[in-house]
Design a protein around this motif. Structure first.
Motif, short mmCIF file in Angstrom:
data_model
loop_
_atom_site.label_atom_id
_atom_site.label_comp_id
_atom_site.label_asym_id
_atom_site.label_seq_id
_atom_site.Cartn_x
_atom_site.Cartn_y
_atom_site.Cartn_z
N PRO A 261 8.57 -7.94 5.73
CA PRO A 261 9.50 -8.50 4.74
C PRO A 261 10.44 -7.49 4.11
CG PRO A 261 7.25 -8.44 3.88
CD PRO A 261 7.17 -8.09 5.32
N ALA A 262 10.07 -6.22 4.14
CA ALA A 262 10.92 -5.13 3.66
C ALA A 262 10.49 -3.86 4.39
CB ALA A 262 10.78 -4.97 2.15
N PRO A 263 11.36 -2.85 4.47
CA PRO A 263 10.97 -1.62 5.17
C PRO A 263 9.69 -1.03 4.57
CG PRO A 263 13.32 -1.63 4.73
CD PRO A 263 12.77 -2.79 4.00
N GLY A 264 8.70 -0.81 5.43
CA GLY A 264 7.45 -0.23 4.98
C GLY A 264 6.39 -1.24 4.56
N ILE A 265 6.71 -2.54 4.61
CA ILE A 265 5.76 -3.58 4.22
C ILE A 265 5.47 -4.47 5.42
CG2 ILE A 265 5.33 -5.57 2.74
CD1 ILE A 265 7.02 -4.31 0.61
N LEU A 266 4.19 -4.72 5.70
CA LEU A 266 3.77 -5.64 6.75
C LEU A 266 3.14 -6.87 6.13
CD1 LEU A 266 2.05 -3.19 9.29
CD2 LEU A 266 4.30 -4.26 9.50
N GLY A 267 3.35 -8.03 6.76
CA GLY A 267 2.74 -9.25 6.27
C GLY A 267 2.28 -10.13 7.42
N VAL A 268 1.34 -11.02 7.14
CA VAL A 268 0.85 -11.97 8.12
C VAL A 268 0.55 -13.28 7.42
CG1 VAL A 268 -1.55 -11.17 7.85
CG2 VAL A 268 -0.87 -12.40 9.94
N ALA A 269 0.77 -14.37 8.12
CA ALA A 269 0.48 -15.69 7.56
C ALA A 269 0.18 -16.66 8.70
CB ALA A 269 1.66 -16.21 6.75
#
Length: 426
Positions: free
Chosen positions: A352-360
């Motif tokens: 969602p932003a540089p340096g941030i990982l997400g999962v759903a």
């Protein structure tokens, strides 16, 4: 019938005593969320020598990781060919391959870290509740066998002996799979992560993530952590508006009921090899037994807030349909957990932003998918390569009309269960 989660009460793994975050500190990676995904990420990062800190809003576990059915299933909710149609040939085969091997990853971690979670590795059973269900299982079996998976159809007497009911004549046995106590598995992952060097903080809800020069500052109630990389591992329990994971799923629920321990002379023929099972109904019913012989039934939808007579009526209806030999069952407890659904029935991995990982969006396959995603996130953060993730990291459009999706699903589940209670739906 009490409102409490059986898995917490019967977990052989003790809850860890962990402190809350109470000061400002730094790390190489911050993980937000202490469920299976977050703990798998922290464990694999710590084993790779990365300074990782994890914050959890409640205890470990407190969300779906400790409240699910405890099925160690292979693959996604939809069958392999449908995955190819949804994701495309390359991404679909990647998801099929990595998630087809996901149970082996879970059982490997259990063995390697001596996690006492009442694990069984005798497979799972997908039960055909009618002729249409039998045709669907035959379709799935052909697709799995074509890919070399140890999956087979069991029929007639063999099927009835494996399940312990006269109501089912065909089931799909997946020998890759099995069952666990999910709360114990999650606690075991936490114990292993701490031993490997990860710093875990409980009762430390994330209040926001802000940019500070080249780092991200993750703020909690009292303390904060600075790090260049952050992992959002909150999935179905994401509620804060600043957490972009919230935009990529719509929440659903799954409720369960458990009997007291049943003696073998009464219930020993029900799932005698320890498999977990679920049927092909439009709104599925799940069934399994725990290490102490309880019968556990479940289905999609909310149980919390429902009148106890309604829940008891539904449980009686399913038990009497499949296992009338038990007579009248005095149900011991009930509990509900959340599921993160996506319209396409597949997970989403994004930055969602540089340096941030997400999962759903595990769509009910959190034990195995969360374990694999955590390992893949750690590999990506160390090497920059996402090839151990079930799907590439990419951009997605937010799910539109999330409340409408949730309301529609829950209304459908409630209507179906009410039909079962009234014997309109068999």
């Amino acid at each position: 019938m009490q409102d409490r989660c059986l898995w917490y009460d019967t977990s052989p793994e003790a809850a860890l005593t962990l402190a809350a975050l109470s000061e400002e500190c730094a790390a190489e990676v911050v993980v937000i969320g202490g469920g299976i995904t977050g703990l798998s990420t922290a464990l694999h990062l710590a084993e790779a020598g990365v300074d990782v800190a994890l914050i959890e809003a409640g205890e470990i576990p407190s969300g779906g990781s400790g409240r699910n059915v405890g099925l160690v299933n292979a693959g996604l909710w939809i069958p392999p060919d449908d995955i190819l149609e949804t994701l495309g040939q390359e991404d679909g085969e990647r998801a099929n391959t990595l998630l087809g091997g996901a149970p082996a990853e879970v059982f490997s971690l259990i063995e390697r870290h001596a996690i006492d979670c009442h694990a069984t590795h005798t497979g799972t059973l997908h039960l055909a509740h009618n002729i249409k269900g039998e045709e669907e299982l035959a379709r799935r079996a052909e697709q799995f066998v074509r890919r070399g998976a140890p999956v087979e159809l069991v029929e007639d007497d063999e099927c009835r002996q494996r399940v312990g009911t006269q109501r089912i004549r065909r089931a799909l046995l997946d020998r890759r799979a099995g069952t666990i106590n999910p709360a114990a598995y999650t606690r075991g992952l936490a114990r292993a992560a701490v031993k490997a060097g990860a710093r875990l903080f409980t009762h430390s809800p994330a209040r926001g993530v802000t940019r500070q020069a080249d780092d991200w500052l993750v703020s909690s109630t009292v303390g904060s952590i600075r790090a260049p990389r952050v992992v959002f591992a909150t999935n179905a329990y994401t509620e804060d508006h600043w957490n972009q994971v919230r935009e990529h799923f719509f929440p659903g629920h799954f409720f369960q009921v458990a009997s007291p321990p049943l003696p073998d002379e009464l219930a020993g023929d029900i799932l005698p090899e320890g498999q977990g099972a679920w049927d092909t109904r439009m709104v599925l019913s799940s069934m399994r037994r725990d290490a102490e012989g309880r019968l556990i039934l479940g289905s999609l939808g909310r149980g919390d807030g429902r009148p106890k007579p309604w829940i008891r009526c539904w449980a009686d209806r399913i038990q009497q349909h499949y296992f009338p030999q038990l007579g009248k069952v005095d149900w011991e407890c009930t509990w509900t957990g959340r599921i993160a659904f996506t319209p396409e029935h597949t997970l989403r991995l994004f930055e969602p932003a540089p340096g941030i990982l997400g999962v759903a969006g595990y769509n009910g396959r959190g034990v195995t998918t969360g374990t694999v995603v955590g390992k893949g996130f750690a590999h990506y953060l160390v090497s920059g390569n996402d090839d151990l993730l079930p799907l590439p990291i990419r951009s997605y459009r937010p799910v539109r009309a999330r409340p409408a999706w949730s309301c529609g699903y829950e209304s459908g589940f409630t209507l179906y269960h009410t039909g079962q209670c009234l014997r309109v739906v068999t």
